[in-house]
Scaffold this motif. Sequence first.
Motif, PDB file in Angstrom:
ATOM      1  N   GLU A 242       3.817 -33.527 -24.080  1.00  0.00           N
ATOM      2  CA  GLU A 242       4.631 -34.475 -24.856  1.00  0.00           C
ATOM      3  C   GLU A 242       5.546 -35.269 -23.930  1.00  0.00           C
ATOM      4  O   GLU A 242       5.780 -34.866 -22.797  1.00  0.00           O
ATOM      5  CB  GLU A 242       5.493 -33.703 -25.874  1.00  0.00           C
ATOM      6  N   LEU A 243       6.086 -36.370 -24.446  1.00  0.00           N
ATOM      7  CA  LEU A 243       7.024 -37.156 -23.645  1.00  0.00           C
ATOM      8  C   LEU A 243       8.410 -36.513 -23.679  1.00  0.00           C
ATOM      9  O   LEU A 243       8.829 -35.989 -24.700  1.00  0.00           O
ATOM     10  CB  LEU A 243       7.136 -38.592 -24.192  1.00  0.00           C
ATOM     11  N   VAL A 244       9.127 -36.565 -22.585  1.00  0.00           N
ATOM     12  CA  VAL A 244      10.534 -36.134 -22.565  1.00  0.00           C
ATOM     13  C   VAL A 244      11.370 -37.285 -23.152  1.00  0.00           C
ATOM     14  O   VAL A 244      10.861 -38.384 -23.364  1.00  0.00           O
ATOM     15  CB  VAL A 244      11.006 -35.734 -21.147  1.00  0.00           C
TER      16      VAL A 244
ATOM     17  N   ARG B 139      -3.113 -27.894  -7.947  1.00  0.00           N
ATOM     18  CA  ARG B 139      -3.516 -28.506  -9.222  1.00  0.00           C
ATOM     19  C   ARG B 139      -2.332 -28.484 -10.172  1.00  0.00           C
ATOM     20  O   ARG B 139      -1.499 -27.585 -10.107  1.00  0.00           O
ATOM     21  CB  ARG B 139      -4.700 -27.744  -9.834  1.00  0.00           C
ATOM     22  N   ARG B 140      -2.270 -29.483 -11.065  1.00  0.00           N
ATOM     23  CA  ARG B 140      -1.142 -29.579 -11.981  1.00  0.00           C
ATOM     24  C   ARG B 140      -1.289 -28.668 -13.182  1.00  0.00           C
ATOM     25  O   ARG B 140      -2.385 -28.496 -13.710  1.00  0.00           O
ATOM     26  CB  ARG B 140      -1.017 -31.022 -12.479  1.00  0.00           C
ATOM     27  N   ALA B 141      -0.143 -28.139 -13.653  1.00  0.00           N
ATOM     28  CA  ALA B 141      -0.130 -27.236 -14.810  1.00  0.00           C
ATOM     29  C   ALA B 141      -0.616 -27.947 -16.077  1.00  0.00           C
ATOM     30  O   ALA B 141      -1.189 -27.311 -16.968  1.00  0.00           O
ATOM     31  CB  ALA B 141       1.275 -26.689 -15.026  1.00  0.00           C
TER      32      ALA B 141
ATOM     33  N   VAL C 261      -3.404 -37.951  -3.429  1.00  0.00           N
ATOM     34  CA  VAL C 261      -4.158 -37.546  -4.621  1.00  0.00           C
ATOM     35  C   VAL C 261      -5.653 -37.490  -4.303  1.00  0.00           C
ATOM     36  O   VAL C 261      -6.199 -38.425  -3.707  1.00  0.00           O
ATOM     37  CB  VAL C 261      -3.941 -38.547  -5.779  1.00  0.00           C
ATOM     38  N   TYR C 262      -6.324 -36.412  -4.718  1.00  0.00           N
ATOM     39  CA  TYR C 262      -7.764 -36.242  -4.458  1.00  0.00           C
ATOM     40  C   TYR C 262      -8.512 -35.909  -5.735  1.00  0.00           C
ATOM     41  O   TYR C 262      -7.907 -35.684  -6.784  1.00  0.00           O
ATOM     42  CB  TYR C 262      -7.972 -35.105  -3.442  1.00  0.00           C
ATOM     43  N   HIS C 263      -9.830 -35.889  -5.631  1.00  0.00           N
ATOM     44  CA  HIS C 263     -10.663 -35.498  -6.772  1.00  0.00           C
ATOM     45  C   HIS C 263     -11.867 -34.713  -6.257  1.00  0.00           C
ATOM     46  O   HIS C 263     -12.471 -35.101  -5.250  1.00  0.00           O
ATOM     47  CB  HIS C 263     -11.128 -36.739  -7.542  1.00  0.00           C
TER      48      HIS C 263
ATOM     49  N   ILE D 190      16.604 -39.234 -20.553  1.00  0.00           N
ATOM     50  CA  ILE D 190      16.374 -38.507 -19.303  1.00  0.00           C
ATOM     51  C   ILE D 190      15.703 -39.417 -18.273  1.00  0.00           C
ATOM     52  O   ILE D 190      16.188 -39.576 -17.155  1.00  0.00           O
ATOM     53  CB  ILE D 190      15.500 -37.244 -19.536  1.00  0.00           C
ATOM     54  N   VAL D 191      14.590 -40.044 -18.655  1.00  0.00           N
ATOM     55  CA  VAL D 191      13.850 -40.833 -17.654  1.00  0.00           C
ATOM     56  C   VAL D 191      14.565 -42.132 -17.290  1.00  0.00           C
ATOM     57  O   VAL D 191      14.518 -42.569 -16.142  1.00  0.00           O
ATOM     58  CB  VAL D 191      12.384 -41.115 -18.081  1.00  0.00           C
ATOM     59  N   ILE D 192      15.284 -42.710 -18.254  1.00  0.00           N
ATOM     60  CA  ILE D 192      16.045 -43.927 -17.937  1.00  0.00           C
ATOM     61  C   ILE D 192      17.119 -43.589 -16.892  1.00  0.00           C
ATOM     62  O   ILE D 192      17.326 -44.327 -15.925  1.00  0.00           O
ATOM     63  CB  ILE D 192      16.662 -44.541 -19.217  1.00  0.00           C
TER      64      ILE D 192
END
Length: 215
Positions: free
Chosen positions: A57-59, A159-161, A135-137, A63-65
């Motif tokens: 979900e978005l925070v 790897r990302r959660a 970043v790789y793939h 917060i991000v601003i």
Amino acid sequence: TNIILLGPPGAGKGTQAKRLEDSRGMVQLSTGDMLKEAIAKGTDLGRRVEGIMARGELVTDDIVIGLIEAKMHDGAKGGFIFDGFPRTLKQADALGALLARTGQGLDAVIEMQVDDAALVARITGRFTCGNCGAVYHDQTHPTKVPGTCDVCGSTNLKRRADDNAETLKTRLMEYYKKTSPLIGYYYAKGQLSAVDGLADVDSVADAIASVLDKA
Ligand code: AP5
Ligand code: ZN
């Protein structure tokens, strides 16, 4: 030059932002990376956002601003690449106000177009360097030496959660509900350019370069 890279999770925003940093001396401002750093450091902010991000979900906008505002203080000679921000209309308005207040403009908003099927393949194959952020793939962009970062030589590849099929569903839904209205928002301002995000990394980079050279 200040630009926004706009697109769903896995569109290639981070990949292209890193290329622009190298080729044009621009500075990447990724709210996703800032939030992940807060989680890794175990700060108060990190603890507050960890569950939200794990669900995809978005925070909250505030917060991000706040994160972006703090980074914009330092300025950037080559300009900023906003990566993963803004993601809501409220964030877009806040960015406009921040740029105006600091006497800066927005030169281009680049919409990276991809389809959902490609996104799933990209996200589930992604890994990054824990040291330099490259970043790789697994299939499309493996490291030259298995287990070692091409850029910095680190063996700390991660790897990302939130890079699993289940969380990706929520991230995509959030994108279509809350972020895709920004396409119309910037189109109406005459600032939107679309590029084909399904092309290979070099071709996407070329397409972005030609937008920037005209901006
Ligand atoms: P964030 O970190 O911003 O993630 P995202 O938007 O989901 O974007 P990704 O990083 O997944 O994708 P990308 O477009 O950068 O693709 P990449 O270049 O890595 O956000 C994470 C979370 O933080 C959010 O869910 C939210 O909770 C929170 N958050 C962040 N900002 C927020 C905000 N402003 N407001 C509220 N909440 C916020 O590429 C993907 C893969 O594809 C890689 O493996 C890459 O090698 C490969 N690839 C890239 N380009 C190509 C190509 N042309 N051809 C083939 N493969 C390619
Ligand atoms: Zn590295």
